[in-house]
Design a protein around this motif. Structure first.
Motif, PDB file in Angstrom:
ATOM      1  N   ARG A 100      19.639 -52.907  18.705  1.00  0.00           N
ATOM      2  CA  ARG A 100      20.333 -52.205  19.788  1.00  0.00           C
ATOM      3  C   ARG A 100      20.905 -50.885  19.272  1.00  0.00           C
ATOM      4  O   ARG A 100      20.731 -49.834  19.896  1.00  0.00           O
ATOM      5  CB  ARG A 100      21.440 -53.076  20.374  1.00  0.00           C
ATOM      6  N   ILE A 101      21.577 -50.937  18.130  1.00  0.00           N
ATOM      7  CA  ILE A 101      22.174 -49.724  17.549  1.00  0.00           C
ATOM      8  C   ILE A 101      21.097 -48.682  17.256  1.00  0.00           C
ATOM      9  O   ILE A 101      21.267 -47.501  17.555  1.00  0.00           O
ATOM     10  CB  ILE A 101      22.978 -50.076  16.275  1.00  0.00           C
ATOM     11  N   ALA A 102      19.983 -49.124  16.667  1.00  0.00           N
ATOM     12  CA  ALA A 102      18.899 -48.194  16.327  1.00  0.00           C
ATOM     13  C   ALA A 102      18.333 -47.531  17.576  1.00  0.00           C
ATOM     14  O   ALA A 102      18.097 -46.312  17.607  1.00  0.00           O
ATOM     15  CB  ALA A 102      17.795 -48.924  15.560  1.00  0.00           C
ATOM     16  N   ILE A 103      18.132 -48.308  18.632  1.00  0.00           N
ATOM     17  CA  ILE A 103      17.573 -47.750  19.873  1.00  0.00           C
ATOM     18  C   ILE A 103      18.573 -46.811  20.525  1.00  0.00           C
ATOM     19  O   ILE A 103      18.235 -45.689  20.923  1.00  0.00           O
ATOM     20  CB  ILE A 103      17.162 -48.894  20.832  1.00  0.00           C
ATOM     21  N   GLU A 104      19.845 -47.239  20.604  1.00  0.00           N
ATOM     22  CA  GLU A 104      20.870 -46.398  21.226  1.00  0.00           C
ATOM     23  C   GLU A 104      21.112 -45.119  20.440  1.00  0.00           C
ATOM     24  O   GLU A 104      21.473 -44.093  21.021  1.00  0.00           O
ATOM     25  CB  GLU A 104      22.176 -47.183  21.386  1.00  0.00           C
ATOM     26  N   SER A 105      20.873 -45.153  19.120  1.00  0.00           N
ATOM     27  CA  SER A 105      21.066 -43.942  18.311  1.00  0.00           C
ATOM     28  C   SER A 105      20.072 -42.845  18.692  1.00  0.00           C
ATOM     29  O   SER A 105      20.263 -41.684  18.345  1.00  0.00           O
ATOM     30  CB  SER A 105      20.949 -44.271  16.823  1.00  0.00           C
ATOM     31  N   GLN A 106      19.033 -43.215  19.417  1.00  0.00           N
ATOM     32  CA  GLN A 106      18.040 -42.248  19.889  1.00  0.00           C
ATOM     33  C   GLN A 106      18.344 -41.766  21.308  1.00  0.00           C
ATOM     34  O   GLN A 106      17.514 -41.122  21.949  1.00  0.00           O
ATOM     35  CB  GLN A 106      16.641 -42.848  19.831  1.00  0.00           C
ATOM     36  N   GLY A 107      19.537 -42.103  21.806  1.00  0.00           N
ATOM     37  CA  GLY A 107      19.948 -41.660  23.140  1.00  0.00           C
ATOM     38  C   GLY A 107      19.391 -42.505  24.274  1.00  0.00           C
ATOM     39  O   GLY A 107      19.405 -42.099  25.425  1.00  0.00           O
ATOM     40  N   ILE A 108      18.908 -43.694  23.949  1.00  0.00           N
ATOM     41  CA  ILE A 108      18.324 -44.593  24.943  1.00  0.00           C
ATOM     42  C   ILE A 108      19.357 -45.668  25.287  1.00  0.00           C
ATOM     43  O   ILE A 108      19.956 -46.262  24.392  1.00  0.00           O
ATOM     44  CB  ILE A 108      17.038 -45.257  24.399  1.00  0.00           C
ATOM     45  N   THR A 109      19.559 -45.920  26.563  1.00  0.00           N
ATOM     46  CA  THR A 109      20.443 -46.999  26.999  1.00  0.00           C
ATOM     47  C   THR A 109      19.708 -48.322  26.849  1.00  0.00           C
ATOM     48  O   THR A 109      18.565 -48.441  27.288  1.00  0.00           O
ATOM     49  CB  THR A 109      20.852 -46.802  28.477  1.00  0.00           C
ATOM     50  N   VAL A 110      20.353 -49.302  26.235  1.00  0.00           N
ATOM     51  CA  VAL A 110      19.759 -50.629  26.062  1.00  0.00           C
ATOM     52  C   VAL A 110      20.426 -51.591  27.034  1.00  0.00           C
ATOM     53  O   VAL A 110      21.648 -51.666  27.095  1.00  0.00           O
ATOM     54  CB  VAL A 110      19.931 -51.148  24.619  1.00  0.00           C
ATOM     55  N   VAL A 111      19.607 -52.298  27.792  1.00  0.00           N
ATOM     56  CA  VAL A 111      20.107 -53.317  28.711  1.00  0.00           C
ATOM     57  C   VAL A 111      19.387 -54.621  28.397  1.00  0.00           C
ATOM     58  O   VAL A 111      18.165 -54.684  28.438  1.00  0.00           O
ATOM     59  CB  VAL A 111      19.876 -52.913  30.186  1.00  0.00           C
ATOM     60  N   ASP A 112      20.177 -55.639  28.063  1.00  0.00           N
ATOM     61  CA  ASP A 112      19.626 -56.969  27.841  1.00  0.00           C
ATOM     62  C   ASP A 112      19.789 -57.778  29.120  1.00  0.00           C
ATOM     63  O   ASP A 112      20.847 -57.743  29.748  1.00  0.00           O
ATOM     64  CB  ASP A 112      20.367 -57.686  26.706  1.00  0.00           C
ATOM     65  N   ILE A 113      18.734 -58.468  29.500  1.00  0.00           N
ATOM     66  CA  ILE A 113      18.825 -59.385  30.636  1.00  0.00           C
ATOM     67  C   ILE A 113      18.401 -60.764  30.163  1.00  0.00           C
ATOM     68  O   ILE A 113      17.530 -60.895  29.305  1.00  0.00           O
ATOM     69  CB  ILE A 113      18.002 -58.917  31.851  1.00  0.00           C
ATOM     70  N   THR A 114      19.035 -61.783  30.709  1.00  0.00           N
ATOM     71  CA  THR A 114      18.700 -63.141  30.287  1.00  0.00           C
ATOM     72  C   THR A 114      17.444 -63.620  30.992  1.00  0.00           C
ATOM     73  O   THR A 114      17.103 -63.150  32.087  1.00  0.00           O
ATOM     74  CB  THR A 114      19.839 -64.133  30.591  1.00  0.00           C
ATOM     75  N   ASP A 115      16.780 -64.553  30.358  1.00  0.00           N
ATOM     76  CA  ASP A 115      15.593 -65.144  30.975  1.00  0.00           C
ATOM     77  C   ASP A 115      15.962 -65.818  32.289  1.00  0.00           C
ATOM     78  O   ASP A 115      15.214 -65.740  33.261  1.00  0.00           O
ATOM     79  CB  ASP A 115      14.890 -66.111  30.016  1.00  0.00           C
ATOM     80  N   GLU A 116      17.135 -66.434  32.344  1.00  0.00           N
ATOM     81  CA  GLU A 116      17.561 -67.107  33.578  1.00  0.00           C
ATOM     82  C   GLU A 116      17.744 -66.112  34.723  1.00  0.00           C
ATOM     83  O   GLU A 116      17.308 -66.365  35.844  1.00  0.00           O
ATOM     84  CB  GLU A 116      18.860 -67.881  33.336  1.00  0.00           C
ATOM     85  N   ASP A 117      18.401 -64.970  34.448  1.00  0.00           N
ATOM     86  CA  ASP A 117      18.579 -63.956  35.488  1.00  0.00           C
ATOM     87  C   ASP A 117      17.231 -63.401  35.951  1.00  0.00           C
ATOM     88  O   ASP A 117      17.011 -63.196  37.138  1.00  0.00           O
ATOM     89  CB  ASP A 117      19.467 -62.810  34.995  1.00  0.00           C
ATOM     90  N   ALA A 118      16.331 -63.168  34.992  1.00  0.00           N
ATOM     91  CA  ALA A 118      15.011 -62.636  35.334  1.00  0.00           C
ATOM     92  C   ALA A 118      14.259 -63.577  36.258  1.00  0.00           C
ATOM     93  O   ALA A 118      13.617 -63.135  37.218  1.00  0.00           O
ATOM     94  CB  ALA A 118      14.201 -62.375  34.064  1.00  0.00           C
ATOM     95  N   LEU A 119      14.338 -64.858  35.990  1.00  0.00           N
ATOM     96  CA  LEU A 119      13.611 -65.840  36.797  1.00  0.00           C
ATOM     97  C   LEU A 119      14.296 -66.137  38.128  1.00  0.00           C
ATOM     98  O   LEU A 119      13.644 -66.545  39.080  1.00  0.00           O
ATOM     99  CB  LEU A 119      13.423 -67.140  36.013  1.00  0.00           C
ATOM    100  N   GLU A 120      15.590 -65.927  38.195  1.00  0.00           N
ATOM    101  CA  GLU A 120      16.336 -66.219  39.419  1.00  0.00           C
ATOM    102  C   GLU A 120      16.175 -65.108  40.461  1.00  0.00           C
ATOM    103  O   GLU A 120      15.914 -65.382  41.622  1.00  0.00           O
ATOM    104  CB  GLU A 120      17.820 -66.416  39.093  1.00  0.00           C
ATOM    105  N   SER A 121      16.361 -63.860  40.045  1.00  0.00           N
ATOM    106  CA  SER A 121      16.325 -62.745  41.014  1.00  0.00           C
ATOM    107  C   SER A 121      15.850 -61.474  40.326  1.00  0.00           C
ATOM    108  O   SER A 121      16.647 -60.582  40.027  1.00  0.00           O
ATOM    109  CB  SER A 121      17.711 -62.550  41.637  1.00  0.00           C
ATOM    110  N   PRO A 122      14.558 -61.382  40.065  1.00  0.00           N
ATOM    111  CA  PRO A 122      14.047 -60.272  39.263  1.00  0.00           C
ATOM    112  C   PRO A 122      14.245 -58.877  39.861  1.00  0.00           C
ATOM    113  O   PRO A 122      14.498 -57.935  39.108  1.00  0.00           O
ATOM    114  CB  PRO A 122      12.565 -60.599  39.092  1.00  0.00           C
ATOM    115  N   ILE A 123      14.151 -58.723  41.167  1.00  0.00           N
ATOM    116  CA  ILE A 123      14.282 -57.378  41.738  1.00  0.00           C
ATOM    117  C   ILE A 123      15.700 -56.831  41.576  1.00  0.00           C
ATOM    118  O   ILE A 123      15.877 -55.723  41.048  1.00  0.00           O
ATOM    119  CB  ILE A 123      13.778 -57.322  43.195  1.00  0.00           C
TER     120      ILE A 123
END
Length: 141
Positions: A100-123
């Motif tokens: 996460r730190i490495a990706i954010e250091s490049q100015g990219i926002t990192v968003v983690d989503i859980t597998d449960e949230d993805a399967l419950e309401s992906p849109i």
């Protein structure tokens, strides 16, 4: 009436994002988010990349593979299985944090989503993620 008679149970109707093509290379939660991209009219290669290597991917120390790199809004979405990420040991959580730190250091926002949230309401989950909104994550301090 025979109390030992079996009662037929009808299978639950699959949600559209649960109808995973046999050729799909990733996980079911990743497919749900991929499906949500399609439903929102987002095109791979224009709006996002699926399984995008970062800093050499898994082959190099500090590298990662970003599940969905939202190139049009500069957001990296990581679909995190609770078992392998949130409830994993300290080494796995430390690696996730360093990536996460490495990706954010490049100015990219990192968003983690859980597998449960993805399967419950992906849109709605994808809409939030593309806006940089991260839902609460179990196991994260």
């Amino acid at each position: 009436f025979n109390s030992l008679m079996a009662v037929p149970i009808s299978p639950r109707e699959l949600k559209p994002w649960e109808r995973i093509p046999l050729t799909w290379p990733g996980s079911a939660p990743e497919y749900a988010i991929y499906w949500a991209h399609e439903k929102l009219g987002l095109k791979e290669g224009i709006h996002y990349y699926y399984q995008s290597p970062f800093a050499g991917g898994r082959l190099f120390i500090g590298g990662a593979v970003i599940d969905f790199m939202e190139i049009d809004v500069n957001v990296a979405i990581r679909v995190q299985g609770l078992y392998f990420h949130a409830y994993a040991g300290g080494d796995r959580r430390a690696l996730d944090h360093l990536q996460r730190i490495a990706i954010e250091s490049q100015g990219i926002t990192v968003v983690d989503i859980t597998d449960e949230d993805a399967l419950e309401s992906p849109i709605p989950v994808l809409r939030d993620a593309r806006s940089g909104i991260e839902r609460p994550q179990p196991g994260r301090e």
